[in-house]
Design a protein around this motif. Structure first.
Motif, short mmCIF file in Angstrom:
data_model
loop_
_atom_site.label_atom_id
_atom_site.label_comp_id
_atom_site.label_asym_id
_atom_site.label_seq_id
_atom_site.Cartn_x
_atom_site.Cartn_y
_atom_site.Cartn_z
N LYS A 129 27.97 17.51 35.74
CA LYS A 129 28.22 17.68 34.31
C LYS A 129 27.66 18.99 33.77
N GLN A 130 26.79 19.65 34.55
CA GLN A 130 26.21 20.91 34.12
C GLN A 130 27.00 22.12 34.59
N LEU A 131 28.05 21.90 35.36
CA LEU A 131 28.84 22.99 35.93
C LEU A 131 30.16 23.14 35.20
N PHE A 132 30.61 24.40 35.09
CA PHE A 132 31.84 24.72 34.39
C PHE A 132 32.77 25.45 35.34
N LEU A 133 34.01 25.01 35.41
CA LEU A 133 35.00 25.69 36.25
C LEU A 133 35.31 27.07 35.66
N VAL A 134 35.30 28.07 36.51
CA VAL A 134 35.65 29.43 36.09
C VAL A 134 37.17 29.56 36.16
N PRO A 135 37.84 29.89 35.05
CA PRO A 135 39.30 29.97 35.05
C PRO A 135 39.83 30.99 36.05
N ASP A 136 41.01 30.73 36.57
CA ASP A 136 41.67 31.68 37.47
C ASP A 136 41.82 33.02 36.78
N GLY A 137 41.60 34.08 37.52
CA GLY A 137 41.75 35.42 36.97
C GLY A 137 40.47 35.99 36.39
N CYS A 138 39.46 35.14 36.20
CA CYS A 138 38.18 35.63 35.67
C CYS A 138 37.29 36.08 36.82
N ASP A 139 36.65 37.22 36.65
CA ASP A 139 35.74 37.73 37.66
C ASP A 139 34.53 36.81 37.79
N LEU A 140 34.16 36.47 39.02
CA LEU A 140 33.09 35.49 39.23
C LEU A 140 31.72 36.04 38.83
N VAL A 141 31.46 37.30 39.10
CA VAL A 141 30.20 37.89 38.69
C VAL A 141 30.10 37.92 37.16
N ALA A 142 31.18 38.28 36.50
CA ALA A 142 31.20 38.30 35.03
C ALA A 142 30.94 36.90 34.46
N ALA A 143 31.50 35.89 35.10
CA ALA A 143 31.28 34.52 34.64
C ALA A 143 29.82 34.13 34.72
N GLY A 144 29.09 34.69 35.68
CA GLY A 144 27.68 34.41 35.81
C GLY A 144 26.83 35.03 34.72
#
Length: 346
Positions: free
Chosen positions: A114-129
């Motif tokens: 419940k503490q994790l959020f899916l990163v949408p397709d097309g979004c940079d993974l480092v930026a999401a962090g």
């Protein structure tokens, strides 16, 4: 696995392993954490963000002081490595982001689903962090607390830092007129490029006079919302620009000086003063925080906001990352990127 371990409190800009460093030498012999419950998830960390709170945490100056030794924590992103038998919405290989008070400065971390959020397709993974803490702080402050509206005037102090850049962008998504205060030509140019309507160089310009000139030229009376992660004299001066009924968002004190806002002036001016400690929402209003992050990830996927990564470092270079943060050399976020492909940049 590799991990950055704080063995004693001290200056985080000293290289790991040395006598004067708070950090033990970075090594790969740490045990990979096991799942802690049927609904827990182990994440292989791709990147973790450096925030001012992390800087204070390592020095023992943050409001929450974990027992030694500890692995620092912040917002992070990564890929699901393994899941517990009770996990229903995630599977190995999913890209996720989250935040934690401890433990993200390592190759692996365990969190509840419940503490994790899916990163949408097309979004940079480092930026999401880099998204949860900085953008989460600004979103809750501006949208939830101040309820910023289109046409209102937003003044952002420390606008080139992680939270400042996010506040400028969220202000523009809300339709506000944004005045951004920072130091140096490069930072001002960047702030203009992300939509700031007026920029002020606090290292050489008179902030009050520059803001007043802009407001007069636009036919505007004053500032409706003050976003303040800086404190000190800059805050005291900025109060002179506030409209009747303005909102003051107390985000932090990067200057090291906690300002005094006189209650009698707040009364006469009908100001609302909001203290904003983002992390406490997880305890007191978790759904508000979760809804906020989901909206931010939606905005990120639609291109309404972007995450500016100023510096990237490997885990063993964490002291350089802290130095970049302390020296205010960054425009946007400073990141620790895991793996051999990480490249440092100053």
């Amino acid at each position: 696995m590799e991990a950055l371990v704080v063995r004693r409190l001290g200056d985080p800009t000293v290289a790991p392993g040395g006598e004067a460093s708070p950090f033990a030498a970075v090594s790969g012999d740490h045990t990979v954490p096991e799942l802690s419950s049927p609904t827990s998830v182990r994440v292989r960390v791709a990147a973790t963000s450096l925030n001012f709170a992390t800087f204070l945490q390592v020095q023992g100056k943050y409001q929450e002081r974990p027992p030694l030794p500890f692995v620092p924590g912040s917002d992070y992103s990564g890929v699901v490595d393994t899941i517990g038998p009770g996990v229903r919405g995630l599977r190995p290989g999913d890209r996720v982001c989250s935040f934690t008070g401890l433990g993200s400065f390592a190759d692996f971390i365990v969190a509840e689903e419940k503490q994790l959020f899916l990163v949408p397709d097309g979004c940079d993974l480092v930026a999401a962090g880099a998204l949860p803490v900085a953008f989460g702080t600004s979103h809750l402050a501006l949208v939830h607390r101040a309820q910023l509206k289109a046409g209102q005037v937003l003044l952002v102090l420390g606008a080139a830092g992680g939270v400042g850049v996010s506040a400028v962008q969220i202000g523009k998504v809300c339709g506000a007129v944004v005045i951004a205060v920072a130091r140096g030509v490069e930072k001002l140019q960047y702030l203009k490029s992300i939509g700031a309507d007026h920029v002020i160089d606090s290292s050489k310009d008179n902030v009050i006079e520059s803001a007043k000139s802009f407001l007069k030229a636009r036919g505007l009376k004053g500032i409706d919302v003050l976003y303040d992660p800086v404190g000190g004299k800059l805050t005291q001066d900025s109060l002179k620009l506030l409209n009747w009924g303005a909102h003051i968002l107390v985000i932090g004190f990067a200057s090291g000086d906690v300002p005094v806002i006189r209650a009698n002036i707040a009364l006469v001016k009908n100001w609302t003063i909001h203290g904003l400690y983002w992390g406490s929402y997880l305890t007191h209003r978790p759904q508000v925080l979760l809804d906020s992050l989901n909206e931010l990830l939606s905005w990120l996927s639609k291109g309404l906001i972007t995450v500016q990564i100023s510096h990237r470092y490997r885990l063993a270079e964490a002291h350089l990352a802290f130095a970049a943060l302390r020296g205010r050399k960054s425009i946007g976020k400073v990141m620790i990127v895991m793996g051999s492909s990480a490249k440092s940049r100053l």
